[in-house]
Motif scaffolding. Structure first.
Motif, PDB file in Angstrom:
ATOM      1  N   GLN A 179      37.098  36.517  30.005  1.00 11.81           N
ATOM      2  CA  GLN A 179      36.839  37.186  31.290  1.00 11.81           C
ATOM      3  C   GLN A 179      38.136  37.421  32.056  1.00 11.81           C
ATOM      4  OE1 GLN A 179      33.900  34.825  33.316  1.00 11.81           O
ATOM      5  NE2 GLN A 179      32.478  34.877  31.597  1.00 11.81           N
ATOM      6  N   ASP A 180      38.991  38.302  31.503  1.00 12.66           N
ATOM      7  CA  ASP A 180      40.314  38.554  32.093  1.00 12.66           C
ATOM      8  C   ASP A 180      40.441  39.975  32.614  1.00 12.66           C
ATOM      9  OD1 ASP A 180      40.225  39.854  29.703  1.00 12.66           O
ATOM     10  OD2 ASP A 180      42.226  39.251  29.031  1.00 12.66           O
ATOM     11  N   ASP A 181      39.310  40.603  32.912  1.00 11.42           N
ATOM     12  CA  ASP A 181      39.353  42.014  33.282  1.00 11.42           C
ATOM     13  C   ASP A 181      39.178  42.270  34.769  1.00 11.42           C
ATOM     14  OD1 ASP A 181      36.767  41.067  33.150  1.00 11.42           O
ATOM     15  OD2 ASP A 181      35.907  43.000  32.600  1.00 11.42           O
ATOM     16  N   GLU A 182      39.232  41.226  35.572  1.00  8.19           N
ATOM     17  CA  GLU A 182      39.085  41.430  37.005  1.00  8.19           C
ATOM     18  C   GLU A 182      40.265  42.246  37.546  1.00  8.19           C
ATOM     19  OE1 GLU A 182      38.248  38.824  41.069  1.00  8.19           O
ATOM     20  OE2 GLU A 182      38.616  37.821  39.158  1.00  8.19           O
ATOM     21  N   HIS A 183      39.971  43.313  38.306  1.00  6.31           N
ATOM     22  CA  HIS A 183      40.983  44.226  38.863  1.00  6.31           C
ATOM     23  C   HIS A 183      41.790  44.914  37.761  1.00  6.31           C
ATOM     24  CE1 HIS A 183      39.883  42.320  42.580  1.00  6.31           C
ATOM     25  NE2 HIS A 183      40.428  41.157  42.237  1.00  6.31           N
TER      26      HIS A 183
ATOM     27  N   THR B 266      38.427  46.220  31.408  1.00  2.30           N
ATOM     28  CA  THR B 266      36.968  46.257  31.537  1.00  2.30           C
ATOM     29  C   THR B 266      36.370  47.232  30.533  1.00  2.30           C
ATOM     30  OG1 THR B 266      37.089  45.685  33.885  1.00  2.30           O
ATOM     31  CG2 THR B 266      35.073  46.751  33.121  1.00  2.30           C
TER      32      THR B 266
ATOM     33  N   LYS C 176      27.960  43.085  31.936  1.00  2.00           N
ATOM     34  CA  LYS C 176      28.826  44.263  31.811  1.00  2.00           C
ATOM     35  C   LYS C 176      28.064  45.571  31.623  1.00  2.00           C
ATOM     36  CE  LYS C 176      32.787  42.462  32.436  1.00  2.00           C
ATOM     37  NZ  LYS C 176      33.559  42.882  33.614  1.00  2.00           N
TER      38      LYS C 176
END
Length: 989
Positions: free
Chosen positions: A788-792, A797, A853
């Motif tokens: 889960q490293d897709d924030e911003h 994403t 997602k």
């Protein structure tokens, strides 16, 4: 093993042997040196040999040692994956001792030392070598003339090397160097000027100049140091400051004076280009422009002139006339009516207006016309030397006239100046050019055979007319000119008329936009006729202009087809007759243009062209630039012959194999164009035959080497998967798995988004066979989905959503393999070791990801998610019944959304095509191959399946699996509104 000081004598002996004329002695020595290059201590041994001056050490051996040292810097100073390079300790030793040995008496060795110090400085200054310039400055304080000269030699080479570094931090470093060096260098330059002038004055009064110069080597060193200082000053001015928008009897001294004067003019050119406003002064800009104009129009009045100085004078005038800072503002001068100082922009406008006024004074109308006349009548005219060079080597002469840099030769420079002058004063000069043209045509009739002054003036006038065709068309009818003179001159086949025939060939290409109506066809045939001329320079000029004609938007395909047989024949013959690289490239470019516009009309000539391409490829071995042009021509050829391309495979496949083999000597230069040719070959192949299948393993080496060609690589793989079918997968499944495993996890997000559609396609077409082959790549996709490293990070994403869609497809189309893949204990352990928070059941973690997602996915990906979640309901997965509310919410949303899409575009089917279509809205071509691709995409089981029916059936299976009580309890927890939507989606009353 490292080399040490004890190896210096051995190394010296090897260097001596490598200079031997005896091949039996030289070859082993060269081999030994090549083997030692990568060993630690090699450069240190070389430096010891270079430092050993005197009778005990030969000068040629020391010079050779500096060459090997310099080459080692380029190859091993930076650490590379395939070599340990030079250690930091050895680098430190080398840097210190190099500066100690600067005072080298041998000028060749001194030059090599300066070059290699500059190469090290480019890599190490300022981080690893911060005291470089301070150490050089210290040596200047107490240096004799020789040492001082050598220091400035090092400074010039180093500053020139550092000036090529364009990052902001490098430019700031360069500015700091300039602040410390400029004043000292400037003062030394002025001091040397005085010293040189005093000595020249003394020498002019002596009769024994030669003997004095032989005894006074210091004077020549001072002269050379003066020149070095001037070069350094020019370099510091250009790169170190921010942009504001006597001929003597002695030959050496005369040569020095010429070089010095030329260098001074270059300094002025550079300074004016870099700091134009600094010239806007009554004593500067008008004086220099006037001087340069006098040198151009009356060079004999300035004493002995020479070509290099004249060229720089022309360059300066051209630069001033082109300078946008010297153009007056449309608003006029800014008048300051207040006490406030003018802004920078206002001051610039005023400077521009002042400069414009100065140029009007120094360049009145009569002087402009005089300059135009002199450029055409004097500098455009071929000299006896020019015509002799043409006769000796017409091919070389043609390229020197057309491809040489305009600042290097007098005639091209004069032509460049003429074009700029004409653009600035076109209304005044157009009648002048037409007048010279008519005068020349009157002096030299079309049927003339002798090389007269009139013929040479006509050639010069045609040159001028070709450059400024856009304005002369208002004064001159091309049709009348062509029929009344040009066509007759073309038909005059006398050898001396080659001068005019070549110029007409070039002129027709320049006047292309003015050639109208029936005359255009006559021009085509005239140029094709000139392709058959006896003079190669004429033929190459015709070849160049035909390229322009056939690339022009209004060219006639019918006329091209009429000329095609003759063009092919003449091109093949011209290729056999020429020798130079530029000529072969020019002919290849013309052939590419013909292929591009001829289309399938080229098929009757396919056999001849294949033989031609094979011959050129064999003859161009080792000439990478020519082979690159040939690969580009082959791409056009294959596109033109289309499905007939297999007829040329006997020529094409070996060339492809040579270009895509990363282990071949020319791979670095040819790989990009070879991969593009491979893609074109597959695109135009009616089927993937065995010869094409045999090429696929080369793709492993290409991807392993780099991802520079990733997009083309993916296109190639797609063609193999779709058209190679199960035979391709059976033969090259392992290679394909290797490629995908290399790509996934090693490329950035953009690269992943390019590559993921291929994995999706594989699973679609081979749901049972492909997944076991690519299990390693699939495991990496699981990592991507659960991380889960897709924030911003929108691109990340999108990658997670695409990877999740592939795994969802895998679950739907091969549920058993998915269960095996996710149940491997090693996979769960490795994911947990990376710090990713997951459930003990990876499938449940994926369920959470699909639910979370779904809003980030596109329409088809959402359908894949929903179908996978529907399948989950039928599996023995703990706690999945607890997620029934979320699962049904996703499925309901996707079904309802799919109906909206279908309503908006009934032609799109159930839901948009599979995710690997991306956002391509360009449509498909009508070729059967593109149709096949579309059929494959449209037959996607995910697209064809009904999510409503699947969900309805799987809910029944879920109830049977978990029991009615548990199932009904889970259904009862759903919000009534959501349940109503579910019923509507499933058409349940």
């Amino acid at each position: 093993m490292a080399l040490s000081a004890g190896d210096v004598p051995t190394m010296y002996t090897v260097l001596v042997n490598s200079l031997s004329a005896d091949e039996a002695v030289r070859r082993p020595a060269e081999t030994a040196l090549a083997q030692c290059e990568a060993r630690p201590g090699f450069c240190s041994c070389l430096l010891e040999i270079i430092s050993a001056r005197g009778l005990a050490c030969r000068e040629d051996v020391r010079l050779l040692a500096t060459v090997y040292f310099k080459n080692s810097i380029s190859r091993y100073w930076r650490h590379r994956r395939d070599s340990y390079g030079i250690s930091n300790e050895e680098k430190d030793h080398l840097r210190k001792n190099l500066l100690v040995n600067i005072r080298e008496e041998n000028s060749q060795i001194a030059l090599q030392l300066a070059v290699l110090i500059s190469k090290i400085a480019r890599l190490d200054y300022p981080k690893e070598w911060p005291d470089l310039f301070s150490l050089l400055a210290q040596q200047l304080q107490s240096a004799d003339v020789l040492a001082s000269h050598r220091v400035f030699m090092v400074l010039f080479r180093t500053l020139k090397e550092l000036s090529t570094k364009r990052l902001a931090v490098d430019q700031r470093n360069y500015a700091e160097i300039t602040s410390h060096l400029f004043e000292y260098t400037w003062n030394l330059w002025k001091s040397d000027v005085q010293t040189i002038l005093q000595n020249l004055s003394m020498l002019s009064q002596r009769s024994d100049i030669d003997s004095i110069l032989e005894q006074s080597n210091d004077l020549m060193l001072i002269c050379d140091r003066w020149l070095l200082c001037l070069k350094i000053i020019r370099q510091l001015i250009f790169s170190g400051y921010a942009n504001s928008s006597y001929k003597d009897k002695q030959a050496k001294l005369w040569d020095f004076a010429k070089r010095a004067c030329t260098k001074l003019m270059k300094v002025l050119v550079t300074l004016q280009g870099r700091h134009p406003y600094s010239f806007v002064h009554q004593a500067v800009l008008p004086a220099i422009v006037d001087f340069c104009l006098n040198m151009i129009t009356n060079p004999e009045q300035g004493g002995a002139s020479f070509e290099e100085f004249l060229i720089q004078s022309m360059v300066f005038v051209k630069s001033v006339l082109e300078c946008k800072e010297y153009k007056p503002s449309s608003t006029g001068r800014v008048i300051n009516e207040s006490s406030q100082p003018l802004s920078l922009e206002q001051r610039k406008k005023n400077f521009g207006a002042v400069a414009s006024d100065m140029l009007k004074i120094v360049l009145p109308g009569d002087r402009v016309m005089l300059l135009c006349n002199i450029l055409i009548r004097r500098y455009f005219i071929y000299t006896a030397k020019d015509l002799e060079e043409w006769s000796e080597n017409p091919e070389s002469f043609h390229h020197e006239q057309n491809l040489v840099q305009w600042t290097e030769k007098q005639r091209p420079c004069a032509e460049a100046l003429f074009i700029v002058i004409f653009e600035n004063y076109r209304e005044q000069l157009a009648p002048v050019v037409v007048s010279i043209l008519r005068e020349a045509m009157a002096l030299s009739p079309p049927l003339e055979t002798d090389v007269t002054a009139g013929m040479l003036l006509k050639d010069a006038a045609y040159t001028a007319a070709g450059h400024v065709y856009y304005e002369l068309s208002n004064y001159l009818s091309f049709n009348e000119w062509f029929h009344g003179s040009l066509s007759i001159e073309i038909s005059n086949g006398h050898p001396n008329m080659r001068i005019i025939r070549r110029k007409i060939a070039l002129l027709l290409g320049q006047w292309i936009s003015e050639i109208k109506g029936d005359t255009r066809k006559l021009v085509y045939h005239a140029l094709v006729g000139l392709l058959q001329d006896n003079d190669i320079a004429v033929r190459l000029a015709a070849c160049s202009s035909l390229c322009y004609l056939f690339q022009e938007s209004s060219f006639s395909e019918l006329d091209l087809f009429e000329c095609l047989p003759t063009c092919w024949t003449m091109c093949f013959k011209l290729t056999e007759d020429v020798q130079e690289f530029d000529s072969k490239v020019q002919v290849l470019n013309f052939i590419s243009v013909l292929l591009e516009h001829a289309g399938d009309k080229v098929i009757p000539f396919a056999s001849q062209l294949s033989h031609f391409f094979q011959k050129i490829w064999d003859e161009s071995a080792g000439e990478s630039l020519l082979q690159i042009q040939l690969l580009a021509a082959l791409r056009t050829f294959i596109s033109s012959v289309g499905y007939q391309s297999p007829l040329s495979y006997h020529m094409l496949i070996p060339i492809l194999q040579s270009g895509i083999n990363v282990d071949s000597p020319d791979a670095l230069n040819l790989l990009e164009d070879s991969v593009l040719l491979w893609e074109t070959t597959l695109l135009n192949a009616p089927s993937i035959v065995s010869q094409l299948l045999d090429l696929f393993p080369y793709l492993v080496g290409i991807v392993t080497r780099s991802f520079d060609h990733l997009e083309v690589t993916i296109n190639i793989i797609e063609d193999y998967i779709i058209f190679g079918g199960s035979e391709f997968l059976k033969r090259h499944g392992a290679s394909l798995a290797n490629i995908l495993d290399t790509i996934v996890g090693n490329v950035n997000d953009k690269g992943l988004l390019t590559a993921l559609p291929i994995i999706d396609l594989l699973i679609q077409l081979f749901p049972q066979e492909a997944p076991p082959l690519i299990s390693s790549a699939l495991q990496k996709l699981i990592f991507i989905c659960l991380n889960q490293d897709d924030e911003h990070n929108p691109s990340r994403t999108t990658v997670r959503a695409s990877a999740g869609a592939i795994l969802a497809r895998l679950l739907v189309m091969n549920t058993n393999f998915t269960g095996q893949l996710l149940s491997e204990p090693a996979l769960l352990t490795s994911i947990q070791q990376t710090g990713i928070s997951v459930n003990n059941n990876l499938l449940l973690s994926l369920v959470d990801m699909w639910i979370d997602k779904v809003d980030d996915a596109n329409v088809i990906q959402q359908k894949e998610y929903a179908m996978a979640l529907s399948v989950i309901l039928t599996l023995h997965v703990p706690r999945v019944i607890d997620k029934l509310d979320d699962i049904l919410s996703v499925c309901t949303t996707v079904i309802m959304g799919g109906r909206e899409v279908k309503t908006e575009d009934d032609t799109s089917g159930d839901i948009t095509s599979s995710s690997w279509l991306g956002n391509d809205n360009s449509g498909y071509s009508n070729t059967s191959k593109e149709l096949r691709k579309r059929q494959v995409k449209d037959s996607d089981p995910i697209k064809q399946a009904s999510l409503e029916d699947m969900l309805r059936d799987n809910l029944k299976a879920c109830a049977a699996l978990h029991g009615d009580a548990t199932f009904n309890a889970a259904i009862g927890r759903i919000h009534p509104a959501a349940f109503a939507q579910l019923q509507q989606a499933l058409n349940i009353a």
